[in-house]
Design a protein around this motif. Structure first.
Motif, mmCIF file in Angstrom:
data_model
loop_
_atom_site.group_PDB
_atom_site.id
_atom_site.type_symbol
_atom_site.label_atom_id
_atom_site.label_comp_id
_atom_site.label_asym_id
_atom_site.label_seq_id
_atom_site.Cartn_x
_atom_site.Cartn_y
_atom_site.Cartn_z
ATOM 1 N N PRO A 32 0.833 -1.215 0.000
ATOM 2 C CA PRO A 32 0.000 0.000 0.000
ATOM 3 C C PRO A 32 0.863 1.258 0.000
ATOM 4 N N ASP A 33 1.299 1.709 -1.163
ATOM 5 C CA ASP A 33 2.265 2.800 -1.256
ATOM 6 C C ASP A 33 1.572 4.152 -1.461
ATOM 7 N N LEU A 34 1.560 4.956 -0.397
ATOM 8 C CA LEU A 34 0.987 6.303 -0.501
ATOM 9 C C LEU A 34 2.039 7.345 -0.865
ATOM 10 N N THR A 35 3.268 6.897 -1.118
ATOM 11 C CA THR A 35 4.313 7.829 -1.563
ATOM 12 C C THR A 35 3.927 8.497 -2.864
ATOM 13 N N VAL A 36 3.048 7.833 -3.618
ATOM 14 C CA VAL A 36 2.647 8.300 -4.947
ATOM 15 C C VAL A 36 2.198 9.770 -4.928
ATOM 16 N N ASP A 37 1.412 10.150 -3.915
ATOM 17 C CA ASP A 37 0.912 11.526 -3.853
ATOM 18 C C ASP A 37 2.050 12.540 -3.783
ATOM 19 N N GLY A 38 3.168 12.139 -3.155
ATOM 20 C CA GLY A 38 4.311 13.053 -3.061
ATOM 21 C C GLY A 38 5.256 12.950 -4.242
ATOM 22 N N SER A 39 5.526 11.713 -4.707
ATOM 23 C CA SER A 39 6.495 11.542 -5.799
ATOM 24 C C SER A 39 5.972 12.090 -7.124
ATOM 25 N N PHE A 40 4.643 12.110 -7.297
ATOM 26 C CA PHE A 40 4.081 12.708 -8.520
ATOM 27 C C PHE A 40 4.451 14.192 -8.574
ATOM 28 N N THR A 41 4.280 14.877 -7.427
ATOM 29 C CA THR A 41 4.645 16.295 -7.366
ATOM 30 C C THR A 41 6.153 16.472 -7.498
ATOM 31 N N THR A 42 6.931 15.554 -6.920
ATOM 32 C CA THR A 42 8.390 15.649 -7.018
ATOM 33 C C THR A 42 8.826 15.655 -8.480
ATOM 34 N N GLY A 43 8.234 14.757 -9.269
ATOM 35 C CA GLY A 43 8.563 14.711 -10.699
ATOM 36 C C GLY A 43 8.226 16.012 -11.396
ATOM 37 N N GLY A 44 7.023 16.535 -11.125
ATOM 38 C CA GLY A 44 6.627 17.796 -11.754
ATOM 39 C C GLY A 44 7.496 18.950 -11.302
ATOM 40 N N ALA A 45 7.846 18.971 -10.010
ATOM 41 C CA ALA A 45 8.651 20.073 -9.467
ATOM 42 C C ALA A 45 10.063 20.075 -10.058
ATOM 43 N N ILE A 46 10.706 18.906 -10.098
ATOM 44 C CA ILE A 46 12.071 18.832 -10.640
ATOM 45 C C ILE A 46 12.080 19.254 -12.110
ATOM 46 N N ALA A 47 11.123 18.739 -12.873
ATOM 47 C CA ALA A 47 11.071 19.082 -14.299
ATOM 48 C C ALA A 47 10.829 20.580 -14.502
ATOM 49 N N ALA A 48 9.882 21.144 -13.743
ATOM 50 C CA ALA A 48 9.546 22.564 -13.923
ATOM 51 C C ALA A 48 10.712 23.472 -13.547
ATOM 52 N N VAL A 49 11.359 23.173 -12.428
ATOM 53 C CA VAL A 49 12.476 24.017 -11.981
ATOM 54 C C VAL A 49 13.648 23.937 -12.957
ATOM 55 N N MET A 50 13.955 22.733 -13.435
ATOM 56 C CA MET A 50 15.088 22.577 -14.358
ATOM 57 C C MET A 50 14.801 23.247 -15.699
ATOM 58 N N ILE A 51 13.575 23.071 -16.207
ATOM 59 C CA ILE A 51 13.230 23.682 -17.511
ATOM 60 C C ILE A 51 13.231 25.202 -17.402
ATOM 61 N N SER A 52 12.667 25.732 -16.318
ATOM 62 C CA SER A 52 12.646 27.193 -16.148
ATOM 63 C C SER A 52 14.048 27.763 -15.907
ATOM 64 N N SER A 53 14.987 26.877 -15.516
ATOM 65 C CA SER A 53 16.365 27.323 -15.325
ATOM 66 C C SER A 53 17.192 27.184 -16.597
ATOM 67 N N GLY A 54 16.580 26.698 -17.682
ATOM 68 C CA GLY A 54 17.266 26.624 -18.967
ATOM 69 C C GLY A 54 17.785 25.260 -19.354
ATOM 70 N N TYR A 55 17.495 24.229 -18.554
ATOM 71 C CA TYR A 55 17.959 22.879 -18.899
ATOM 72 C C TYR A 55 17.062 22.261 -19.982
ATOM 73 N N SER A 56 17.604 21.251 -20.647
ATOM 74 C CA SER A 56 16.851 20.553 -21.696
ATOM 75 C C SER A 56 15.623 19.859 -21.093
ATOM 76 N N PRO A 57 14.455 19.948 -21.751
ATOM 77 C CA PRO A 57 13.251 19.265 -21.233
ATOM 78 C C PRO A 57 13.452 17.760 -21.075
ATOM 79 N N LEU A 58 14.202 17.156 -22.014
ATOM 80 C CA LEU A 58 14.435 15.708 -21.934
ATOM 81 C C LEU A 58 15.281 15.368 -20.705
ATOM 82 N N LEU A 59 16.349 16.163 -20.459
ATOM 83 C CA LEU A 59 17.187 15.934 -19.281
ATOM 84 C C LEU A 59 16.375 16.163 -18.008
ATOM 85 N N ALA A 60 15.543 17.204 -18.010
ATOM 86 C CA ALA A 60 14.709 17.503 -16.841
ATOM 87 C C ALA A 60 13.742 16.356 -16.551
#
Length: 309
Positions: A32-60
């Motif tokens: 019963p893994d409830l980490t999902v609610d947090g890790s989903f946001t973690t993925g979105g947060a890392i991608a958004a911060v890296m892309i807005s900082s100028g990194y490649s979307p694929l790398l993000a």
């Protein structure tokens, strides 16, 4: 109507990775893994911060997936090495990730308007079906390897697989990490599709993931690995289409989305039981009719024999 269905199809494909991740923990590991609610946001947060900082979307996107795997590994370590109950491990990690995600985002939300994302120059419908099918094939192949079989056996009978010398702690950590990596990948794609990441974007994701898994299995079946993963992917799309159609009902509002999700999950859970009950009643009626017909024939034969005598 047409635009709503196209949008639902796109969202279903983007959330398909999250459904696959939930399938690994919910069905394969029975965890019963409830980490999902947090890790989903973690993925979105890392991608958004890296892309807005100028990194490649694929790398993000790849870094977002690795971030989700790290979160899942922490949950696995808490459960296997820390000997903490599985449900509590997920809850603790989910709570911790809320603060970690705010640290990553720095502020409650990050906009990607004007930044280049994976979907800036391509239509999700033209790309995502191929990526989703590729990931499904890779996952099917992995689950057929020795390590994949050990992972499946860990959820089925951990005591038996330990007797064969398999370290179930390792397979559990691997499965939870892989699950949350796929969930974070979905979060990164959703953030790029929506052009923003928010600290609360992951709330309720576990229920949506369960809805996709349960609906897919109820409609398409899950007799083997190939069919089960295919059912999960199609379940994600069906769920989004059902939600899109429900939201077109005049007396329902967008704020009713969580209620609609809960009702869909309840229906999907209850439907198989009702189906079995109806089938059993039908079988009982048929057998009763057959026995009555057999008794009638025996009675007629007995009467004919008496007349001949």
């Amino acid at each position: 109507m047409y635009n709503s269905l196209i949008g639902a199809l796109e969202m279903g494909l983007l959330y398909a990775f999250m459904a696959l991740g939930v399938y690994i923990t919910f069905r394969i590991l029975d965890f019963p893994d409830l980490t999902v609610d947090g890790s989903f946001t973690t993925g979105g947060a890392i991608a958004a911060v890296m892309i807005s900082s100028g990194y490649s979307p694929l790398l993000a996107t790849l870094c977002a997936m690795l971030g989700g795997m790290a979160a899942g590994m922490c949950t696995g370590l808490l459960h296997t090495k820390g000997k903490i109950n599985g449900l509590l491990s997920g809850i603790l990690m989910m709570i911790a990730l809320y603060s970690i995600n705010l640290r990553i985002l720095v502020k409650p939300n990050v906009s990607l308007m004007g930044d280049d994302t994976l979907f800036s120059s391509m239509n999700p419908l033209l790309v995502m079906p191929f990526i989703v099918v590729l990931v499904k094939i890779l996952m099917d192949l992995f689950l057929r390897t020795d390590l994949g079989l050990a992972l499946r056996a860990t959820g089925d009978n951990s005591r038996m697989i330990r007797s064969f010398g398999v370290n179930t702690d390792t397979t559990t950590i691997l499965g939870i990490s892989l699950s949350n990596g796929l969930v974070a990948l979905s979060g990164a794609l959703i953030a790029q599709y929506s052009s923003f990441a928010d600290a609360s974007m992951g709330i309720g994701m576990i229920v949506i993931g369960l809805a996709s898994v349960i609906i897919g299995e109820a409609i398409f079946g899950a007799k083997n690995v190939f069919r089960a993963t295919l059912a999960v992917l199609l379940g994600s799309i069906v769920y989004r289409i059902v939600v899109a159609l429900a939201l077109r009902v005049s007396w329902l509002k967008a704020s009713d989305l969580k209620l609609i999700t809960a009702i869909i999950v309840i229906i999907a859970l209850v439907f198989p039981s009702v189906q079995r009950y109806v089938k059993q009643k039908s079988t009982a009626r048929r057998r009763t009719a057959e026995l009555a017909e057999l008794a009638q024939r025996s009675k007629q034969r007995g009467g004919a024999a008496n007349v001949e005598a």
